[in-house]
Design a protein around this motif. Structure first.
Motif, PDB file in Angstrom:
ATOM      1  N   CYS B 153       0.851  -1.189   0.000  1.00 15.33           N
ATOM      2  CA  CYS B 153       0.000   0.000   0.000  1.00 15.33           C
ATOM      3  C   CYS B 153       0.886   1.239   0.000  1.00 15.33           C
ATOM      4  O   CYS B 153       1.949   1.237   0.615  1.00 15.33           O
ATOM      5  CB  CYS B 153      -0.907   0.024   1.223  1.00 15.33           C
ATOM      6  SG  CYS B 153      -2.231  -1.165   1.096  1.00 15.33           S
ATOM      7  N   LYS B 154       0.431   2.264  -0.674  1.00 20.25           N
ATOM      8  CA  LYS B 154       1.232   3.495  -0.735  1.00 20.25           C
ATOM      9  C   LYS B 154       1.162   4.286   0.572  1.00 20.25           C
ATOM     10  O   LYS B 154       2.073   5.025   0.903  1.00 20.25           O
ATOM     11  CB  LYS B 154       0.752   4.369  -1.896  1.00 20.25           C
ATOM     12  CG  LYS B 154       1.113   3.788  -3.263  1.00 20.25           C
ATOM     13  CD  LYS B 154       0.521   4.637  -4.373  1.00 20.25           C
ATOM     14  CE  LYS B 154       0.635   3.901  -5.699  1.00 20.25           C
ATOM     15  NZ  LYS B 154      -0.420   4.338  -6.637  1.00 20.25           N
ATOM     16  N   CYS B 155       0.058   4.141   1.294  1.00 27.66           N
ATOM     17  CA  CYS B 155      -0.142   4.953   2.504  1.00 27.66           C
ATOM     18  C   CYS B 155       0.464   4.262   3.727  1.00 27.66           C
ATOM     19  O   CYS B 155       0.800   3.084   3.681  1.00 27.66           O
ATOM     20  CB  CYS B 155      -1.639   5.195   2.715  1.00 27.66           C
ATOM     21  SG  CYS B 155      -2.569   3.698   3.069  1.00 27.66           S
ATOM     22  N   PRO B 156       0.607   4.998   4.822  1.00 29.89           N
ATOM     23  CA  PRO B 156       1.043   4.358   6.068  1.00 29.89           C
ATOM     24  C   PRO B 156       0.063   3.256   6.486  1.00 29.89           C
ATOM     25  O   PRO B 156      -1.136   3.358   6.227  1.00 29.89           O
ATOM     26  CB  PRO B 156       1.021   5.510   7.082  1.00 29.89           C
ATOM     27  CG  PRO B 156       1.155   6.743   6.264  1.00 29.89           C
ATOM     28  CD  PRO B 156       0.449   6.455   4.968  1.00 29.89           C
ATOM     29  N   VAL B 157       0.592   2.194   7.082  1.00 24.30           N
ATOM     30  CA  VAL B 157      -0.241   1.059   7.486  1.00 24.30           C
ATOM     31  C   VAL B 157      -0.063   0.826   8.986  1.00 24.30           C
ATOM     32  O   VAL B 157       1.063   0.703   9.471  1.00 24.30           O
ATOM     33  CB  VAL B 157       0.156  -0.214   6.709  1.00 24.30           C
ATOM     34  CG1 VAL B 157      -0.667  -1.416   7.187  1.00 24.30           C
ATOM     35  CG2 VAL B 157      -0.048  -0.018   5.210  1.00 24.30           C
ATOM     36  N   LEU B 158      -1.174   0.802   9.697  1.00 27.06           N
ATOM     37  CA  LEU B 158      -1.148   0.576  11.142  1.00 27.06           C
ATOM     38  C   LEU B 158      -1.684  -0.827  11.427  1.00 27.06           C
ATOM     39  O   LEU B 158      -2.819  -1.138  11.078  1.00 27.06           O
ATOM     40  CB  LEU B 158      -2.015   1.624  11.847  1.00 27.06           C
ATOM     41  CG  LEU B 158      -2.255   1.426  13.343  1.00 27.06           C
ATOM     42  CD1 LEU B 158      -0.968   1.486  14.133  1.00 27.06           C
ATOM     43  CD2 LEU B 158      -3.239   2.470  13.870  1.00 27.06           C
ATOM     44  N   ILE B 159      -0.839  -1.664  12.021  1.00 29.10           N
ATOM     45  CA  ILE B 159      -1.214  -3.055  12.294  1.00 29.10           C
ATOM     46  C   ILE B 159      -1.449  -3.206  13.790  1.00 29.10           C
ATOM     47  O   ILE B 159      -0.551  -2.964  14.594  1.00 29.10           O
ATOM     48  CB  ILE B 159      -0.107  -4.002  11.821  1.00 29.10           C
ATOM     49  CG1 ILE B 159       0.078  -3.843  10.300  1.00 29.10           C
ATOM     50  CG2 ILE B 159      -0.443  -5.453  12.167  1.00 29.10           C
ATOM     51  CD1 ILE B 159       1.320  -4.514   9.752  1.00 29.10           C
ATOM     52  N   VAL B 160      -2.674  -3.557  14.154  1.00 28.31           N
ATOM     53  CA  VAL B 160      -3.046  -3.627  15.568  1.00 28.31           C
ATOM     54  C   VAL B 160      -3.295  -5.084  15.946  1.00 28.31           C
ATOM     55  O   VAL B 160      -4.138  -5.741  15.341  1.00 28.31           O
ATOM     56  CB  VAL B 160      -4.310  -2.780  15.852  1.00 28.31           C
ATOM     57  CG1 VAL B 160      -4.610  -2.780  17.345  1.00 28.31           C
ATOM     58  CG2 VAL B 160      -4.137  -1.367  15.335  1.00 28.31           C
ATOM     59  N   LYS B 161      -2.556  -5.558  16.927  1.00 33.06           N
ATOM     60  CA  LYS B 161      -2.768  -6.927  17.398  1.00 33.06           C
ATOM     61  C   LYS B 161      -3.844  -6.968  18.465  1.00 33.06           C
ATOM     62  O   LYS B 161      -4.002  -6.025  19.231  1.00 33.06           O
ATOM     63  CB  LYS B 161      -1.475  -7.460  18.031  1.00 33.06           C
ATOM     64  CG  LYS B 161      -0.429  -7.817  17.057  1.00 33.06           C
ATOM     65  CD  LYS B 161       0.419  -8.952  17.616  1.00 33.06           C
ATOM     66  CE  LYS B 161       1.524  -9.287  16.639  1.00 33.06           C
ATOM     67  NZ  LYS B 161       2.449  -8.148  16.468  1.00 33.06           N
ATOM     68  N   ARG B 162      -4.547  -8.078  18.498  1.00 32.54           N
ATOM     69  CA  ARG B 162      -5.484  -8.279  19.597  1.00 32.54           C
ATOM     70  C   ARG B 162      -4.681  -8.627  20.837  1.00 32.54           C
ATOM     71  O   ARG B 162      -3.820  -9.508  20.775  1.00 32.54           O
ATOM     72  CB  ARG B 162      -6.407  -9.447  19.227  1.00 32.54           C
ATOM     73  CG  ARG B 162      -7.611  -9.522  20.122  1.00 32.54           C
ATOM     74  CD  ARG B 162      -8.469 -10.701  19.724  1.00 32.54           C
ATOM     75  NE  ARG B 162      -9.513 -10.887  20.690  1.00 32.54           N
ATOM     76  CZ  ARG B 162     -10.259 -11.965  20.762  1.00 32.54           C
ATOM     77  NH1 ARG B 162     -10.068 -12.951  19.916  1.00 32.54           N
ATOM     78  NH2 ARG B 162     -11.189 -12.069  21.679  1.00 32.54           N
ATOM     79  N   PRO B 163      -4.922  -7.935  21.935  1.00 34.03           N
ATOM     80  CA  PRO B 163      -4.123  -8.227  23.134  1.00 34.03           C
ATOM     81  C   PRO B 163      -4.388  -9.639  23.637  1.00 34.03           C
ATOM     82  O   PRO B 163      -5.524 -10.122  23.572  1.00 34.03           O
ATOM     83  CB  PRO B 163      -4.599  -7.191  24.153  1.00 34.03           C
ATOM     84  CG  PRO B 163      -5.924  -6.723  23.664  1.00 34.03           C
ATOM     85  CD  PRO B 163      -5.948  -6.925  22.181  1.00 34.03           C
ATOM     86  N   LYS B 164      -3.339 -10.293  24.130  1.00 35.65           N
ATOM     87  CA  LYS B 164      -3.492 -11.643  24.716  1.00 35.65           C
ATOM     88  C   LYS B 164      -4.365 -11.551  25.984  1.00 35.65           C
ATOM     89  O   LYS B 164      -4.243 -10.603  26.745  1.00 35.65           O
ATOM     90  CB  LYS B 164      -2.115 -12.200  25.096  1.00 35.65           C
ATOM     91  CG  LYS B 164      -1.207 -12.433  23.906  1.00 35.65           C
ATOM     92  CD  LYS B 164      -1.076 -13.921  23.603  1.00 35.65           C
ATOM     93  CE  LYS B 164      -0.187 -14.246  22.421  1.00 35.65           C
ATOM     94  NZ  LYS B 164       0.226 -13.178  21.544  1.00 35.65           N
ATOM     95  N   GLU B 165      -5.227 -12.559  26.179  1.00 30.94           N
ATOM     96  CA  GLU B 165      -6.116 -12.495  27.355  1.00 30.94           C
ATOM     97  C   GLU B 165      -5.451 -13.095  28.569  1.00 30.94           C
ATOM     98  O   GLU B 165      -4.524 -13.843  28.469  1.00 30.94           O
ATOM     99  CB  GLU B 165      -7.401 -13.268  27.061  1.00 30.94           C
ATOM    100  CG  GLU B 165      -7.785 -13.149  25.609  1.00 30.94           C
ATOM    101  CD  GLU B 165      -9.183 -12.710  25.338  1.00 30.94           C
ATOM    102  OE1 GLU B 165     -10.077 -13.454  25.672  1.00 30.94           O
ATOM    103  OE2 GLU B 165      -9.359 -11.616  24.780  1.00 30.94           O
TER     104      GLU B 165
END
Lengths: 165, 165
Positions: B153-165
């Protein structure tokens, strides 16, 4: 009321920005300052820089001659100067944003480990980095630093590309 | 004065959020709403969803019998229902944030292509996504969707993980 709740939840974050000597990491830092850091203040930016360890083969030059300790010391001095310049440049960018608290952390080692370890250790709320730090050759050997961090850091990772000119 | 400049530069952005049926994409959406979307309003969230195309092998069941068109239609209806539910759920999350304008775009195809094409076509300012969308099996065959998007992708990419429970 909703708006206030959103603003409140995002205050006082620790946002880590990976800094190297490339223009892309400065672009990532600027993008973060303009788009993520709260204009109202309260966030802390942590600039993290991986100083490259002296490579194993540095003791021998390409013709197979042993380098003198003078030459090695000079290589080391140069590497340290490059590191210091990169961190200084990033700090100067941050100086234009007095509402942001800035900290720096510099460690020797593989940038993938240095950045991930730092983000996990200080429980960063977000890691920001360029996508192509550390040059083509290093990337070919090490794999992409940003890809590694996106997979291994516990916090969200924001990867900012340098726009094509 | 500096603060005002920062706020101004980040107003009116088009933030694309990749939505699938998993909890992780909802977590990414919530993180984005709390941490990136301007509480002052002005940003547009574009929810992008990749509807899975009917797989080639769907016309034959595991025992090798041809499926009837009734069964195929039922498989298709189920896939469409799953898609609609995922987008609806994301929309309901956004409804709690009335200061954000929300648009949706749904396309059939490989999520890597659908998400990247959509982000590039509408010149998104940021793409937000979970790191593990689309399940283990699909990931093993397709590679990580987030990794592909971060690279393409040309734009910035924000990858968010699901927090461990």
């Amino acid at each position: 009321m909703e708006t206030a709740a959103v603003a409140a939840s995002s205050a006082g974050r620790r946002i880590m920005v990976a800094v190297d000597e490339g223009e892309e990491s400065l672009h990532a830092l600027n993008w973060c300052l303009a788009n993520v850091v709260s204009p109202a203040g309260g966030d802390t930016l942590v600039l993290v820089h991986a100083r490259r360890p002296r490579p194993v083969y540095a003791a021998m030059d390409s013709a197979g001659y042993m380098m003198t300790s003078d030459v090695l010391a000079s290589v080391e001095r140069h590497a340290n100067a490059v590191s210091a310049a990169a961190v200084d440049k990033a700090k100067r960018v941050c100086a234009d944003h007095p509402h942001v608290k800035v900290e720096t952390t510099v460690e020797s080692g593989d940038p993938r480990d240095v950045i991930c370890d730092a983000a996990n250790k200080m429980a960063a709320d977000l890691l920001v980095m360029g996508s192509h730090g550390y040059g083509f050759i290093q990337r070919a050997f090490l794999g992409s630093v940003s890809n590694h961090c996106a997979q291994n850091c516990k916090c969200p990772v924001l990867i900012v590309k340098r726009p094509k000119e």
